[in-house]
Design a protein around this motif. Structure first.
Motif, PDB file in Angstrom:
ATOM      1  N   GLY A  62       0.817  -1.206   0.000  1.00 33.09           N
ATOM      2  CA  GLY A  62       0.000   0.000   0.000  1.00 33.09           C
ATOM      3  C   GLY A  62       0.846   1.249   0.000  1.00 33.09           C
ATOM      4  N   ALA A  63       0.158   2.384   0.059  1.00 29.91           N
ATOM      5  CA  ALA A  63       0.846   3.671   0.024  1.00 29.91           C
ATOM      6  C   ALA A  63      -0.055   4.736   0.630  1.00 29.91           C
ATOM      7  CB  ALA A  63       1.214   4.052  -1.408  1.00 29.91           C
ATOM      8  N   ALA A  64       0.573   5.814   1.110  1.00 32.13           N
ATOM      9  CA  ALA A  64      -0.174   6.921   1.693  1.00 32.13           C
ATOM     10  C   ALA A  64       0.595   8.216   1.500  1.00 32.13           C
ATOM     11  CB  ALA A  64      -0.416   6.685   3.188  1.00 32.13           C
ATOM     12  N   ALA A  65      -0.146   9.309   1.376  1.00 31.55           N
ATOM     13  CA  ALA A  65       0.453  10.643   1.279  1.00 31.55           C
ATOM     14  C   ALA A  65      -0.632  11.676   1.533  1.00 31.55           C
ATOM     15  CB  ALA A  65       1.100  10.874  -0.089  1.00 31.55           C
ATOM     16  N   ARG A  66      -0.217  12.912   1.785  1.00 30.18           N
ATOM     17  CA  ARG A  66      -1.156  13.989   2.091  1.00 30.18           C
ATOM     18  C   ARG A  66      -0.861  15.228   1.245  1.00 30.18           C
ATOM     19  NH1 ARG A  66      -3.986  13.758   6.948  1.00 30.18           N
ATOM     20  NH2 ARG A  66      -4.231  16.027   6.880  1.00 30.18           N
ATOM     21  N   GLU A  67      -1.922  15.971   1.002  1.00 33.32           N
ATOM     22  CA  GLU A  67      -1.809  17.331   0.490  1.00 33.32           C
ATOM     23  C   GLU A  67      -1.809  18.276   1.705  1.00 33.32           C
ATOM     24  OE1 GLU A  67      -1.960  18.748  -2.897  1.00 33.32           O
ATOM     25  OE2 GLU A  67      -1.264  16.722  -3.335  1.00 33.32           O
ATOM     26  N   PRO A  68      -1.381  19.522   1.528  1.00 28.89           N
ATOM     27  CA  PRO A  68      -1.459  20.471   2.649  1.00 28.89           C
ATOM     28  C   PRO A  68      -2.890  20.610   3.162  1.00 28.89           C
ATOM     29  CG  PRO A  68      -0.106  21.359   0.879  1.00 28.89           C
ATOM     30  CD  PRO A  68      -0.739  20.113   0.342  1.00 28.89           C
ATOM     31  N   ASP A  69      -3.035  20.715   4.476  1.00 29.20           N
ATOM     32  CA  ASP A  69      -4.366  20.905   5.048  1.00 29.20           C
ATOM     33  C   ASP A  69      -5.001  22.209   4.566  1.00 29.20           C
ATOM     34  OD1 ASP A  69      -4.414  18.547   6.560  1.00 29.20           O
ATOM     35  OD2 ASP A  69      -3.255  19.477   8.156  1.00 29.20           O
ATOM     36  N   ASP A  70      -4.197  23.233   4.389  1.00 30.68           N
ATOM     37  CA  ASP A  70      -4.675  24.530   3.931  1.00 30.68           C
ATOM     38  C   ASP A  70      -4.812  24.483   2.414  1.00 30.68           C
ATOM     39  OD1 ASP A  70      -5.174  27.151   3.261  1.00 30.68           O
ATOM     40  OD2 ASP A  70      -3.410  27.967   4.288  1.00 30.68           O
ATOM     41  N   ILE A  71      -6.041  24.606   1.904  1.00 28.16           N
ATOM     42  CA  ILE A  71      -6.225  24.506   0.454  1.00 28.16           C
ATOM     43  C   ILE A  71      -5.542  25.643  -0.293  1.00 28.16           C
ATOM     44  CG2 ILE A  71      -8.367  23.197   0.643  1.00 28.16           C
ATOM     45  CD1 ILE A  71      -9.840  25.812  -0.134  1.00 28.16           C
ATOM     46  N   LEU A  72      -5.284  26.763   0.396  1.00 23.80           N
ATOM     47  CA  LEU A  72      -4.570  27.858  -0.253  1.00 23.80           C
ATOM     48  C   LEU A  72      -3.091  27.541  -0.432  1.00 23.80           C
ATOM     49  CD1 LEU A  72      -6.169  30.963   1.508  1.00 23.80           C
ATOM     50  CD2 LEU A  72      -6.739  29.977  -0.719  1.00 23.80           C
ATOM     51  N   ALA A  73      -2.604  26.494   0.227  1.00 25.94           N
ATOM     52  CA  ALA A  73      -1.200  26.106   0.120  1.00 25.94           C
ATOM     53  C   ALA A  73      -0.989  24.989  -0.907  1.00 25.94           C
ATOM     54  CB  ALA A  73      -0.669  25.662   1.484  1.00 25.94           C
ATOM     55  N   TYR A 203       6.610  18.745  -5.396  1.00 24.77           N
ATOM     56  CA  TYR A 203       5.477  19.673  -5.353  1.00 24.77           C
ATOM     57  C   TYR A 203       5.808  20.941  -6.119  1.00 24.77           C
ATOM     58  CZ  TYR A 203       0.958  20.512  -3.140  1.00 24.77           C
ATOM     59  OH  TYR A 203      -0.386  20.676  -2.914  1.00 24.77           O
ATOM     60  N   GLY A 204       4.816  21.448  -6.851  1.00 22.58           N
ATOM     61  CA  GLY A 204       5.014  22.669  -7.614  1.00 22.58           C
ATOM     62  C   GLY A 204       5.051  23.902  -6.734  1.00 22.58           C
ATOM     63  N   ALA A 205       5.434  25.008  -7.339  1.00 23.52           N
ATOM     64  CA  ALA A 205       5.493  26.275  -6.607  1.00 23.52           C
ATOM     65  C   ALA A 205       4.094  26.685  -6.162  1.00 23.52           C
ATOM     66  CB  ALA A 205       6.096  27.350  -7.488  1.00 23.52           C
ATOM     67  N   VAL A 206       3.975  27.113  -4.921  1.00 20.07           N
ATOM     68  CA  VAL A 206       2.693  27.534  -4.360  1.00 20.07           C
ATOM     69  C   VAL A 206       2.594  29.052  -4.455  1.00 20.07           C
ATOM     70  CG1 VAL A 206       1.240  27.578  -2.301  1.00 20.07           C
ATOM     71  CG2 VAL A 206       2.638  25.555  -2.807  1.00 20.07           C
ATOM     72  N   PRO A 207       1.537  29.566  -5.092  1.00 15.90           N
ATOM     73  CA  PRO A 207       1.411  31.017  -5.238  1.00 15.90           C
ATOM     74  C   PRO A 207       1.294  31.715  -3.882  1.00 15.90           C
ATOM     75  CG  PRO A 207      -0.122  29.868  -6.683  1.00 15.90           C
ATOM     76  CD  PRO A 207       0.447  28.842  -5.762  1.00 15.90           C
ATOM     77  N   ARG A 208       1.819  32.908  -3.820  1.00 17.02           N
ATOM     78  CA  ARG A 208       1.664  33.743  -2.639  1.00 17.02           C
ATOM     79  C   ARG A 208       0.212  34.189  -2.511  1.00 17.02           C
ATOM     80  NH1 ARG A 208       1.686  39.299  -1.939  1.00 17.02           N
ATOM     81  NH2 ARG A 208       2.106  39.568  -4.172  1.00 17.02           N
ATOM     82  N   VAL A 209      -0.335  34.175  -1.304  1.00 18.47           N
ATOM     83  CA  VAL A 209      -1.702  34.622  -1.066  1.00 18.47           C
ATOM     84  C   VAL A 209      -1.710  36.126  -0.862  1.00 18.47           C
ATOM     85  CG1 VAL A 209      -3.717  34.453   0.450  1.00 18.47           C
ATOM     86  CG2 VAL A 209      -2.381  32.404  -0.090  1.00 18.47           C
ATOM     87  N   ASP A 210      -2.558  36.822  -1.611  1.00 19.50           N
ATOM     88  CA  ASP A 210      -2.655  38.283  -1.525  1.00 19.50           C
ATOM     89  C   ASP A 210      -4.127  38.670  -1.443  1.00 19.50           C
ATOM     90  OD1 ASP A 210      -2.486  40.999  -1.659  1.00 19.50           O
ATOM     91  OD2 ASP A 210      -1.780  41.088  -3.743  1.00 19.50           O
ATOM     92  N   ALA A 241      -4.127  36.711  -9.492  1.00 19.84           N
ATOM     93  CA  ALA A 241      -3.861  38.071  -9.927  1.00 19.84           C
ATOM     94  C   ALA A 241      -2.860  38.056 -11.080  1.00 19.84           C
ATOM     95  CB  ALA A 241      -3.314  38.891  -8.756  1.00 19.84           C
ATOM     96  N   PRO A 242      -2.762  39.138 -11.857  1.00 16.90           N
ATOM     97  CA  PRO A 242      -1.817  39.171 -12.981  1.00 16.90           C
ATOM     98  C   PRO A 242      -0.382  38.847 -12.583  1.00 16.90           C
ATOM     99  CG  PRO A 242      -3.347  40.997 -13.149  1.00 16.90           C
ATOM    100  CD  PRO A 242      -3.614  40.347 -11.821  1.00 16.90           C
ATOM    101  N   ALA A 243       0.020  39.211 -11.365  1.00 15.74           N
ATOM    102  CA  ALA A 243       1.390  38.921 -10.917  1.00 15.74           C
ATOM    103  C   ALA A 243       1.564  37.475 -10.477  1.00 15.74           C
ATOM    104  CB  ALA A 243       1.764  39.864  -9.769  1.00 15.74           C
ATOM    105  N   GLY A 244       0.472  36.707 -10.451  1.00 18.58           N
ATOM    106  CA  GLY A 244       0.562  35.298 -10.094  1.00 18.58           C
ATOM    107  C   GLY A 244       0.124  34.967  -8.695  1.00 18.58           C
ATOM    108  N   SER A 245      -0.135  35.958  -7.852  1.00 17.86           N
ATOM    109  CA  SER A 245      -0.570  35.685  -6.487  1.00 17.86           C
ATOM    110  C   SER A 245      -1.992  35.121  -6.488  1.00 17.86           C
ATOM    111  CB  SER A 245      -0.496  36.955  -5.635  1.00 17.86           C
ATOM    112  OG  SER A 245      -1.306  37.971  -6.186  1.00 17.86           O
ATOM    113  N   ARG A 246      -2.360  34.485  -5.387  1.00 10.80           N
ATOM    114  CA  ARG A 246      -3.659  33.809  -5.257  1.00 10.80           C
ATOM    115  C   ARG A 246      -4.548  34.614  -4.322  1.00 10.80           C
ATOM    116  NH1 ARG A 246      -2.816  27.805  -3.986  1.00 10.80           N
ATOM    117  NH2 ARG A 246      -2.898  27.593  -6.263  1.00 10.80           N
ATOM    118  N   VAL A 247      -5.840  34.680  -4.677  1.00 14.23           N
ATOM    119  CA  VAL A 247      -6.821  35.400  -3.871  1.00 14.23           C
ATOM    120  C   VAL A 247      -8.034  34.506  -3.670  1.00 14.23           C
ATOM    121  CG1 VAL A 247      -8.178  37.501  -3.613  1.00 14.23           C
ATOM    122  CG2 VAL A 247      -6.068  37.549  -4.983  1.00 14.23           C
TER     123      VAL A 247
END
Length: 292
Positions: A62-73, A203-210, A241-247
């Motif tokens: 078997g196998a197991a893994a997790r995504e970040p608990d914070d969906i914005l991350a 894991y890919g780059a996570v956008p900054r939250v703005d 946003a145009p600069a790539g940040s997440r809202v």
């Protein structure tokens, strides 16, 4: 009560929309009285107890893994790195053997779709041995206890089959898979089991939250929450946003033009340009250009 596919699909008074695009019969119901039990022992203990060897079902890995608990991350919403890693490991453990019996669990239909794509399963492939949602099983993963029991029963009836149990919990957060068969595993229990380091490393780059951004914003993903009468209360939109940040923004329940643009089945609005403006309580609110 058995339901036909068309009955599950059609939203209406008896099958109200809950969170777009899913109506009630597509989602898990927490108010279900249920119980199931699974007994797990070593092979030596099972033999000492005199259990019938033909009724034993063996773990193959078997196998197991997790995504970040914070969906914005998360690094994105069009894929799930933990799901893909766990199912790739399960597929590798199976080797050239087919996955004869499969359980792909989630409280919502998007996860089995992602899992089917990750496994390369055909659209018409059976994806449940337990029967699936809605009113059998429930959220918070107790469904997987029933799925395990159902898998054991099916494997006993098909001694040569290989079964895959896959379950996830949270917002596509926790992912687990097990391979089982009546025949013992050809080698000691396989699999990396804990794949977290592998997932984190890739894991890919996570956008900054703005949350202060207002102005142009592209839609990354969304849902619309409905009341018990079927009307939209409000929506939740993740934007870039145009600069790539997440809202993280809301969608107004009375913005008819935006709601119309978001609820077209002919095309996905994900990726559409739009704009964020200040709403009540200083919340960002996303609007489709058609609402301008």
């Amino acid at each position: 009560q058995p339901r036909e596919a068309g009955e599950i699909l059609a939203a209406g008074p008896a099958n109200r929309l809950v969170a777009w695009p899913y109506p009630k019969l597509m989602t898990a119901n927490p108010a279900v009285n249920q119980g199931a039990a699974v007994l797990l022992t070593s092979l030596a203990r099972a033999r000492a107890l005199g259990l019938d060897a033909a009724r034993l079902v063996h773990l193959h890995g078997g196998a197991a893994a997790r995504e970040p608990d914070d969906i914005l991350a998360r690094d994105g919403y069009g894929h799930c790195a933990a799901l893909e890693a766990v199912l790739a490991e399960a597929r590798a453990l199976a080797g050239p053997r087919a996955l004869d019996l499969v359980e792909l669990y989630s409280c919502f239909p998007c996860v089995p779709k992602l899992a089917m794509a990750a496994l390369g399963l055909a659209e018409e492939a059976p994806v449940s041995v337990a029967g699936g949602l809605t009113f059998f099983g429930a959220p918070l993963n107790n469904y997987m206890t029933h799925a395990t029991v159902a898998m054991v029963q099916r494997l006993r009836a098909q001694p040569g089959a290989l079964g895959l149990l896959y379950g996830q919990g949270g917002y596509l957060t926790a992912h687990h898979a097990l391979l089982l068969a009546v025949a013992p595993a050809p080698a000691p229990l396989g699999g990396a089991w804990d794949l977290q380091d592998r997932v984190d490393a890739g894991y890919g780059a996570v956008p900054r939250v703005d949350q202060g951004h207002r102005g142009p914003a592209r839609l990354e993903t969304f849902t619309l929450l409905h009341d018990r009468a079927g009307a939209v209360r409000h929506g939740i939109a993740l934007c870039r946003a145009p600069a790539g940040s997440r809202v993280l923004a809301r969608v107004a329940g009375d913005d008819a033009a935006t709601l119309d643009a978001l609820t077209q089945f002919e095309r996905s609005p994900v990726g559409d340009a739009g704009f964020l403006r200040e709403a009540a309580h200083r919340l960002p609110e996303w609007h489709h250009p058609s609402s301008a």
